[in-house]
Design a protein around this motif. Sequence first.
Motif, PDB file in Angstrom:
ATOM      1  N   UNK A  66       0.270  -1.172   0.211  1.00  0.00           N
ATOM      2  CA  UNK A  66      -0.005  -0.119   0.056  1.00  0.00           C
ATOM      3  C   UNK A  66       0.371   1.262   0.319  1.00  0.00           C
ATOM      4  N   UNK A  67       1.776   0.958  -0.392  1.00  0.00           N
ATOM      5  CA  UNK A  67       2.922   2.050   0.058  1.00  0.00           C
ATOM      6  C   UNK A  67       3.778   2.624  -1.524  1.00  0.00           C
ATOM      7  N   UNK A  68       3.651   4.095  -1.802  1.00  0.00           N
ATOM      8  CA  UNK A  68       4.216   4.084  -2.882  1.00  0.00           C
ATOM      9  C   UNK A  68       5.948   4.267  -2.583  1.00  0.00           C
ATOM     10  N   UNK A  69       6.414   3.435  -2.860  1.00  0.00           N
ATOM     11  CA  UNK A  69       8.066   4.046  -3.453  1.00  0.00           C
ATOM     12  C   UNK A  69       8.204   4.142  -5.336  1.00  0.00           C
ATOM     13  N   UNK A  70       9.111   5.243  -5.277  1.00  0.00           N
ATOM     14  CA  UNK A  70       8.914   5.277  -6.340  1.00  0.00           C
ATOM     15  C   UNK A  70      10.480   4.419  -7.186  1.00  0.00           C
ATOM     16  N   UNK A  71      11.071   3.455  -6.297  1.00  0.00           N
ATOM     17  CA  UNK A  71      11.874   2.241  -6.811  1.00  0.00           C
ATOM     18  C   UNK A  71      11.267   1.694  -7.322  1.00  0.00           C
ATOM     19  N   UNK A  72      10.179   0.448  -6.584  1.00  0.00           N
ATOM     20  CA  UNK A  72       9.621  -0.338  -7.224  1.00  0.00           C
ATOM     21  C   UNK A  72       8.353   0.513  -9.114  1.00  0.00           C
ATOM     22  N   UNK A  73       8.120   1.835  -8.157  1.00  0.00           N
ATOM     23  CA  UNK A  73       7.046   2.028  -9.080  1.00  0.00           C
ATOM     24  C   UNK A  73       7.960   2.034 -10.903  1.00  0.00           C
ATOM     25  N   UNK A  74       8.896   2.295 -10.424  1.00  0.00           N
ATOM     26  CA  UNK A  74       9.881   2.617 -12.029  1.00  0.00           C
ATOM     27  C   UNK A  74      10.052   1.391 -12.384  1.00  0.00           C
ATOM     28  N   UNK A  75      10.451   0.094 -12.001  1.00  0.00           N
ATOM     29  CA  UNK A  75      10.983  -0.808 -12.108  1.00  0.00           C
ATOM     30  C   UNK A  75       9.603  -1.991 -12.669  1.00  0.00           C
ATOM     31  N   UNK A  76       8.786  -1.632 -12.245  1.00  0.00           N
ATOM     32  CA  UNK A  76       7.508  -2.512 -12.351  1.00  0.00           C
ATOM     33  C   UNK A  76       6.379  -1.661 -12.100  1.00  0.00           C
ATOM     34  N   UNK A  77       6.173  -0.788 -13.004  1.00  0.00           N
ATOM     35  CA  UNK A  77       4.906   0.212 -12.758  1.00  0.00           C
ATOM     36  C   UNK A  77       3.620  -0.111 -13.160  1.00  0.00           C
ATOM     37  N   UNK A  78       3.280  -1.152 -13.673  1.00  0.00           N
ATOM     38  CA  UNK A  78       1.304  -1.804 -14.025  1.00  0.00           C
ATOM     39  C   UNK A  78       1.704  -2.872 -12.319  1.00  0.00           C
ATOM     40  N   UNK A  79       2.922  -4.019 -12.221  1.00  0.00           N
ATOM     41  CA  UNK A  79       2.658  -4.782 -11.021  1.00  0.00           C
ATOM     42  C   UNK A  79       2.667  -3.702 -10.140  1.00  0.00           C
ATOM     43  N   UNK A  80       2.840  -2.894  -9.231  1.00  0.00           N
ATOM     44  CA  UNK A  80       2.633  -1.994  -8.282  1.00  0.00           C
ATOM     45  C   UNK A  80       1.434  -1.313  -8.712  1.00  0.00           C
ATOM     46  N   UNK A  81       0.937  -0.449  -9.296  1.00  0.00           N
ATOM     47  CA  UNK A  81      -0.363  -0.527  -9.699  1.00  0.00           C
ATOM     48  C   UNK A  81      -0.980  -1.643  -9.247  1.00  0.00           C
ATOM     49  N   UNK A  82      -0.939  -2.974  -9.906  1.00  0.00           N
ATOM     50  CA  UNK A  82      -2.048  -4.083  -9.519  1.00  0.00           C
ATOM     51  C   UNK A  82      -1.794  -3.678  -8.057  1.00  0.00           C
ATOM     52  N   UNK A  83      -1.259  -4.000  -7.277  1.00  0.00           N
ATOM     53  CA  UNK A  83      -1.172  -4.331  -5.484  1.00  0.00           C
ATOM     54  C   UNK A  83      -1.402  -3.245  -5.282  1.00  0.00           C
ATOM     55  N   UNK A  84      -1.173  -2.029  -5.729  1.00  0.00           N
ATOM     56  CA  UNK A  84      -1.460  -1.001  -5.379  1.00  0.00           C
ATOM     57  C   UNK A  84      -3.445  -1.501  -4.578  1.00  0.00           C
ATOM     58  N   UNK A  85      -3.831  -1.712  -6.181  1.00  0.00           N
ATOM     59  CA  UNK A  85      -5.877  -1.809  -6.146  1.00  0.00           C
ATOM     60  C   UNK A  85      -5.581  -2.522  -5.540  1.00  0.00           C
ATOM     61  N   UNK A  86      -5.165  -4.136  -5.389  1.00  0.00           N
ATOM     62  CA  UNK A  86      -5.393  -4.968  -4.576  1.00  0.00           C
ATOM     63  C   UNK A  86      -5.405  -4.590  -2.608  1.00  0.00           C
ATOM     64  N   UNK A  87      -4.354  -3.427  -2.531  1.00  0.00           N
ATOM     65  CA  UNK A  87      -3.990  -3.515  -1.170  1.00  0.00           C
ATOM     66  C   UNK A  87      -5.238  -2.062  -0.944  1.00  0.00           C
ATOM     67  N   UNK A  88      -6.000  -1.444  -1.873  1.00  0.00           N
ATOM     68  CA  UNK A  88      -6.785  -0.586  -1.626  1.00  0.00           C
ATOM     69  C   UNK A  88      -8.114  -1.117  -1.172  1.00  0.00           C
ATOM     70  N   UNK A  89      -8.152  -2.333  -1.989  1.00  0.00           N
ATOM     71  CA  UNK A  89      -9.492  -3.283  -1.343  1.00  0.00           C
ATOM     72  C   UNK A  89      -9.495  -3.609  -0.024  1.00  0.00           C
ATOM     73  N   UNK A  90      -7.678  -4.081   0.140  1.00  0.00           N
ATOM     74  CA  UNK A  90      -7.745  -4.697   1.633  1.00  0.00           C
ATOM     75  C   UNK A  90      -8.431  -3.900   2.685  1.00  0.00           C
TER      76      UNK A  90
END
Length: 387
Positions: A66-90
Amino acid sequence: MKKSLAIVMVHQGAELYGSDRSFLSALRALREHHPDASIDVVLPEPGPIVDHVARYASRILYDENGVLRKKKLKARPLGTLANMVRAWRRYCRLFERYDVCYVNTVVCVAAIAALRSHRGGTYVHVREIPSRFALRVFRVLLRFSRAALIYNSNATAAAFGMPGTVIHNGVEVSADSAPVSARGGRPLRLAVIGRINPWKGQQFVVDALRTLGRALPLELRIVGDVFPGYEVVLDQLRDTARACAQSVEIRGFTNDPAQHYAWADYALVPSVLPEPFGRVAIESFASGRPVIAAATGGLTEIVTHGETGFLFEPNNAQALLRVLDHAVALPDDDHARLANAARACYVNRFKVETYMRAIAQTVQAPHDAAATTSAARDAIALQRESR
């Protein structure tokens, strides 16, 4: 029988840097104000903070996505956003259980977005001044959340330009301030304490010493570490430090920086971007040490030039060196005067009790909010009157 209050607090880190310690003080404030409440804390991962959280929390949960990390976002943008959506639902499901939801720092993106659906008391503690583009994104997110905002400084509040309550951080020290020793002929001692990253200014300082300040008689101690994955920043800092004419010592992170404040003549806070607050400055004051700081962000609300330390134009090497040259030449009696004023400033304005009182009076369940509005205003007024 009256139902006990249920509170959830979401934090972005698991270490013991400034924002972590301020979060712990907020947690302690709510526990002491609501001794019978159920208080759950959500962390991204286990770490040094856990033992401290466990003293006050009913339960500790973990969610790293659920935490936005620039390094993760740059390395895996789509995967990171998908994880964010799942965290939001939780978080949407999790928040249904609580009367009060408190989110510490704006990088807890998923939790902030989930606040919109919550019908209880919702709060976001804003402790960052992001870049211009990121600031626009976070403003949209905060408006969407409909949460009440708490800012750590007037500078942070001005950057976001949204209504909220300003509560300056406070610190707790376990011992009296260390005696100020006369320098005599020894070099000036400077300590830079905190997370190592480009905007905090550690590299800026060693670059300035290597290129323009080689003749200055001083010793520099840098205390802190980088986020995992940013080791290249630390490697560059070490390479430059070795090229300096002065003694530049780089030490890792410590849970207790008291020994480093006691060693130093000044804490140096050389942030090259606006500092949202500047907790290191008030820790230094609490230790009886004046501060040399970049005149940016919340640091200008803490350090008074010529009274509790010195300010210089941020990201300006010549301005920094002029202030350092002045500090080197300052008589011991004048340095002692600065140190005494710094300690008095801490006692009068930045003790942890003042911070905790303001947090406890501000973060309330909806049915308690109306009854405590005037008390909250009184708590904030205490900070203003002590400036």
